[in-house]
Design a protein around this motif. Sequence first.
Motif, PDB file in Angstrom:
ATOM      1  N   ALA A   1     -12.502  13.761   0.210  1.00 22.65           N
ATOM      2  CA  ALA A   1     -12.280  12.491   1.111  1.00 22.65           C
ATOM      3  C   ALA A   1     -13.428  11.385   0.709  1.00 22.65           C
ATOM      4  CB  ALA A   1     -12.435  13.000   2.330  1.00 22.65           C
ATOM      5  N   ASP A   2     -14.634  11.876   0.199  1.00 20.60           N
ATOM      6  CA  ASP A   2     -15.543  10.952  -0.130  1.00 20.60           C
ATOM      7  C   ASP A   2     -15.194  10.451  -1.697  1.00 20.60           C
ATOM      8  OD1 ASP A   2     -17.038  11.284   2.188  1.00 20.60           O
ATOM      9  OD2 ASP A   2     -18.352  12.855   1.188  1.00 20.60           O
TER      10      ASP A   2
ATOM     11  N   MET B   1       0.915  -1.247   0.134  1.00 21.04           N
ATOM     12  CA  MET B   1       0.030   0.035  -0.016  1.00 21.04           C
ATOM     13  C   MET B   1       0.922   1.376  -0.007  1.00 21.04           C
ATOM     14  SD  MET B   1      -3.173  -1.075  -0.102  1.00 21.04           S
ATOM     15  CE  MET B   1      -4.184  -0.110   0.588  1.00 21.04           C
ATOM     16  N   LEU B   2       0.662   2.132  -0.803  1.00 25.21           N
ATOM     17  CA  LEU B   2       1.191   3.419  -0.892  1.00 25.21           C
ATOM     18  C   LEU B   2       0.529   4.487  -0.025  1.00 25.21           C
ATOM     19  CD1 LEU B   2       1.483   3.783  -4.886  1.00 25.21           C
ATOM     20  CD2 LEU B   2       3.155   2.613  -3.289  1.00 25.21           C
TER      21      LEU B   2
ATOM     22  N   GLN C   1      -4.303   5.919   2.024  1.00 23.68           N
ATOM     23  CA  GLN C   1      -3.515   4.721   1.387  1.00 23.68           C
ATOM     24  C   GLN C   1      -4.010   4.102   0.196  1.00 23.68           C
ATOM     25  OE1 GLN C   1      -2.517   2.251   4.872  1.00 23.68           O
ATOM     26  NE2 GLN C   1      -0.664   3.457   5.273  1.00 23.68           N
ATOM     27  N   GLY C   2      -3.503   3.391  -0.692  1.00 25.03           N
ATOM     28  CA  GLY C   2      -3.862   2.888  -1.841  1.00 25.03           C
ATOM     29  C   GLY C   2      -2.815   2.084  -2.576  1.00 25.03           C
TER      30      GLY C   2
ATOM     31  N   GLY D   1     -11.343   3.689  -3.891  1.00 26.10           N
ATOM     32  CA  GLY D   1     -10.891   2.576  -3.220  1.00 26.10           C
ATOM     33  C   GLY D   1      -9.553   2.757  -2.194  1.00 26.10           C
ATOM     34  N   TRP D   2      -9.679   4.095  -1.970  1.00 21.82           N
ATOM     35  CA  TRP D   2      -8.394   4.553  -0.921  1.00 21.82           C
ATOM     36  C   TRP D   2      -8.903   4.269   0.549  1.00 21.82           C
ATOM     37  CZ3 TRP D   2      -5.075   9.335  -1.645  1.00 21.82           C
ATOM     38  CH2 TRP D   2      -4.532   9.535  -3.129  1.00 21.82           C
ATOM     39  N   GLN D   3      -7.914   3.900   1.386  1.00 22.53           N
ATOM     40  CA  GLN D   3      -8.196   3.544   2.503  1.00 22.53           C
ATOM     41  C   GLN D   3      -7.490   4.589   3.744  1.00 22.53           C
ATOM     42  OE1 GLN D   3      -7.091  -0.481   3.316  1.00 22.53           O
ATOM     43  NE2 GLN D   3      -7.585  -1.199   1.387  1.00 22.53           N
ATOM     44  N   ALA D   4      -8.266   4.620   4.919  1.00 22.93           N
ATOM     45  CA  ALA D   4      -7.661   5.371   6.166  1.00 22.93           C
ATOM     46  C   ALA D   4      -7.420   6.737   5.556  1.00 22.93           C
ATOM     47  CB  ALA D   4      -5.992   4.689   6.522  1.00 22.93           C
TER      48      ALA D   4
END
Length: 729
Positions: free
Chosen positions: A17-18, A1-2, A38-39, A24-27
């Motif tokens: 952010a939405d 994860m980048l 992260q993604g 598919g981004w996380q955190a």
Amino acid sequence: MLTLTVTCPKGLEALLADELTQFGWQAVRQSVGSVRGQGRLDDAYRAVLWSCLANRVLLTLARAPVSDADSLRALVQQVDWREHLSSEGSLAVDVSGTTPQLRHTRNTALQVKDGIVDQFRDHGLARPSVDLQQPDIRLHLRLHRHEGVLSLDLGGQSLHQRGYRLEGARAPLKENLAAALLIRAGWPERAAAGEPLLDPLCGSGTLLAEAGLMAADMAPGLLRESHGLERWLGHVPQLWQALCDEAEQRAKAGLAKGLPALIGRDLSDEALSAARGNLARAGLDTFVTLEHGDARHLPIAPAETGLVITNPPYGERLSEIPPLVTLYAQLGQQLREHYGQWRLALFTSNPDLAHRIPASPARQYALFNGPIACKLFLFDLAQQRERHVVTDEAGVESSASAEHASEKTATSILSEGAQMLANRLRKNRKKLAKWIKRESIECYRLYDADMPEYAMAIDIYGHQVHVQEYAPPRSIDPDKAQQRLMEALQAIPEVLDVAPEDIHLKQRRRQSGTAQYTKFDQKGRFFAVREGQAQLMVNLTDYLDTGLFLDHRPTRLRIYELAQGKRFLNLFCYTGAATIQAALGGARATTSVDLSKTYLGWLERNLKANQLDFRQHQRLQADCLQWIQRHQGRYDLIFMDPPTFSNSKKMEGVLDVQRDHVALIDGAMKLLSSDGLLIFSNNQRRFQLDADLMARYEVKNVTSQSIPPDFARNQKIHQCFEFRHRIMS
């Protein structure tokens, strides 16, 4: 994860952010002007290709405490730059933030660059070059709270630059801000339902283009000629191409099924031409209708429901506000009449103008257009705010034919406060009407803070209106005072039947020194008004004063009657209106003295306007108090109207009319012939004439005779005295 960071204009963080979560981004975490998360690499690529809101997509390469050059170098050396850039490649470095030891961003950027090229040299490789315009990779260093974050800009440029907008009208919206306005206004849902969109002040078409991209499901990144990631050594072309292919298929499908009606209107042919070019480059020209039209007069709505979204002018200068008050009010009324079930999304930096819309906003969003704090107001036009209809003096609503009905209602809705002011203006005009007609008065004061809530003076100059807003007392809420000003500016064109562009607004504040000569604008719009036999040049835009003190009208006309064969002296001559009256009244010669070169130049305009011979009318730039002490001439008629206070740098000392009036009058009387007349006036409200002057000269207080009917409410507007030499028995 980048680890990834996406920057955006302030106010768009929640929307961004939405959007990133959908990619598919996380955190995902928000901070001011950016969103971190992260993604995987494909998630980062998707943001570059699809984000409507991002400025930059930054891939974090290294993070560490940074305070000085050594710790900065250590941060740079954390990265093996051979994985990102070839020795034949090029780079650019952007820096934001400072530390006490790294205070200059340009020098900090050079240190980052030096650290990178030194690493290549240490490996026996050629050094990469620097290319600030089109580098192979663009790096970004952010210094904040003693931490340095070094990132790779995957887009290579700000992603708000889609690629379609090569032309812009005045102050265009950035594309990602336009997209945010559309999202906040609910356009994606409305577009999916097939509802139309109208921008009545479309400018270069940015809102229309972004609305079209959303409705067509077209990725903004498809329009760009290149992306920074394509020259990055870590780039995976197959992954990127797959995403691009998918985006192209979605765009083709979206366009094939057709788009909702997209309509743009503007009065500027230049703006419409720019919009056509921009929409063509976006591939949307065949889906958008552009019309030349006035936002104050809209056609019938093409559907029962839809979205009106617009970014009207804000009014950067005070002089621009009067026509905008009418524009917003009439636009709102047109929408209420013809688009009653639509939603209005109005973006402006001036909330007071937005409140001219005759409906209550359902929601408001604080946003920024560059550095300008703005708000997006969302109005559901069906939820109308009650207004009062303008009536004639008999209290009867004016009727209009069907073809003019929309035009009539567009200018007939006022708030309760504006209606009260409108009624007072009508009453004052009716009261003065016979006097104006009898005396052929062209310039007069119609209103002078008659109602304390509306603290302003309203003066008529032919077909132009000059409005001076007085500084409100500290007890008055500034927002309330601003609201009342907007109400007044909406009422004035209604009552006086003048174009909003012919209303000139100024704010009256206590002046000192040369402030009275300071230019407000550079328009240079002088025009002639008639006073008796004189043509006098006025300027309602460039200076605080207009060039004509209306309260001295009777005194100037008396000078006209007295001037035949006289030698006339005009001290503190201002723009020379009294000199012109004396000259036209048959004065043998005139002398005009003032310290202001601006005013003496204005006098020359007045002389030319009345075709008077310059050789008979002397103009002197001098300190009047000093000049009368040194001058030896003789005059039969003298007019002196000194300022209350002046501390011009050109003066020898400071002039205070209460303190210095004795010296002024004694000096003027030495120049007055034995049977001559001195007319002395001033605007000091608490002025007291020195008793010794009444002992030395024949003095007559003519204040009551010198105040005209239009200033009758303000008997302290000035004081006026006539002085003659005592006849020795």
